[in-house]
Scaffold this motif. Structure first.
Motif, short mmCIF file in Angstrom:
data_model
loop_
_atom_site.label_atom_id
_atom_site.label_comp_id
_atom_site.label_asym_id
_atom_site.label_seq_id
_atom_site.Cartn_x
_atom_site.Cartn_y
_atom_site.Cartn_z
N LYS A 153 0.83 -1.21 0.00
CA LYS A 153 0.00 0.00 0.00
C LYS A 153 0.86 1.25 0.00
CE LYS A 153 -4.22 -1.67 2.17
NZ LYS A 153 -5.10 -1.56 3.35
N LEU A 154 1.90 1.25 0.82
CA LEU A 154 2.80 2.41 0.87
C LEU A 154 3.49 2.64 -0.47
CD1 LEU A 154 4.50 1.99 4.37
CD2 LEU A 154 3.00 3.86 3.65
N GLN A 155 3.92 1.56 -1.12
CA GLN A 155 4.59 1.68 -2.42
C GLN A 155 3.64 2.27 -3.46
OE1 GLN A 155 7.82 1.45 -1.20
NE2 GLN A 155 8.21 0.76 -3.27
N LYS A 156 2.40 1.77 -3.50
CA LYS A 156 1.42 2.29 -4.46
C LYS A 156 1.13 3.76 -4.20
CE LYS A 156 -0.84 -2.08 -5.47
NZ LYS A 156 -2.05 -2.88 -5.29
N LYS A 157 0.99 4.10 -2.92
CA LYS A 157 0.70 5.49 -2.55
C LYS A 157 1.83 6.41 -3.01
CE LYS A 157 -0.66 8.09 1.56
NZ LYS A 157 -0.86 8.01 3.01
N GLU A 158 3.07 6.01 -2.79
CA GLU A 158 4.21 6.83 -3.21
C GLU A 158 4.32 6.92 -4.72
OE1 GLU A 158 7.81 5.72 -1.24
OE2 GLU A 158 6.99 6.16 0.74
N GLU A 159 3.99 5.83 -5.40
CA GLU A 159 4.03 5.85 -6.86
C GLU A 159 2.99 6.82 -7.41
OE1 GLU A 159 3.00 2.58 -10.15
OE2 GLU A 159 4.60 1.97 -8.77
N LEU A 160 1.77 6.79 -6.86
CA LEU A 160 0.73 7.72 -7.29
C LEU A 160 1.12 9.17 -6.98
CD1 LEU A 160 -2.53 5.82 -6.28
CD2 LEU A 160 -1.70 6.31 -8.59
N ARG A 161 1.74 9.39 -5.83
CA ARG A 161 2.19 10.74 -5.47
C ARG A 161 3.24 11.22 -6.48
NH1 ARG A 161 4.36 10.49 -0.04
NH2 ARG A 161 2.18 10.40 0.59
N GLY A 162 4.14 10.33 -6.88
CA GLY A 162 5.16 10.69 -7.87
C GLY A 162 4.55 11.07 -9.21
N TYR A 163 3.56 10.27 -9.65
CA TYR A 163 2.87 10.60 -10.90
C TYR A 163 2.16 11.94 -10.77
CZ TYR A 163 3.56 5.90 -12.81
OH TYR A 163 4.11 4.74 -13.29
N GLY A 164 1.55 12.19 -9.63
CA GLY A 164 0.85 13.45 -9.41
C GLY A 164 1.80 14.63 -9.52
N TYR A 165 2.96 14.53 -8.86
CA TYR A 165 3.95 15.61 -8.93
C TYR A 165 4.45 15.81 -10.36
CZ TYR A 165 4.40 15.65 -3.81
OH TYR A 165 4.17 15.75 -2.48
#
Length: 119
Positions: free
Chosen positions: A87-99
């Motif tokens: 879950k943490l990995q997916k959340k960080e990946e989505l945050r990276g795409y957002g940025y």
């Protein structure tokens, strides 16, 4: 000082995983000039390849693939479960795409504003 900062950081974190893990380190996967490779012995790292994954094995023989990052260290130490790690990995990946998309959008808007200003 090395020119391979990212590779060195990944190696240091994977070493931390190896030393403090509740699990057995089975192998590390690296990405280098020759594409993806697996190394059974962790000490084969040549200083140029990027360690992309550390494969861990629990006492029941289940394998877990973790990235050499803070979340991987937390999982290896038993501070979080693999489900929480994922879950943490997916959340960080989505945050990276957002940025990335926000930055790209901002640059495009600024280009159009500059074009309008100059014409």
């Amino acid at each position: 000082m090395s020119n391979h900062f990212i590779e060195q950081q990944a190696y240091l974190v994977s070493e931390e995983i190896r030393k403090s893990s509740l699990y057995n380190v089975v192998r590390v996967d690296v990405s280098g000039d020759g594409g993806l490779k697996s190394q059974q012995q962790h000490n084969q790292w040549n200083g140029k390849d990027l360690i992309t994954k550390v494969i861990l094995e629990d006492k029941e023989g289940r394998l877990y693939s973790v990235k050499p990052d803070h979340n991987g260290v937390m999982f290896a130490k038993g501070e979080i479960t693999y489900k929480e790690y994922s879950k943490l990995q997916k959340k960080e990946e989505l945050r990276g795409y957002g940025y990335f998309f926000a930055s790209t959008g901002f640059l495009i808007i600024m280009m159009f504003a500059l074009l309008k200003f100059l014409t």
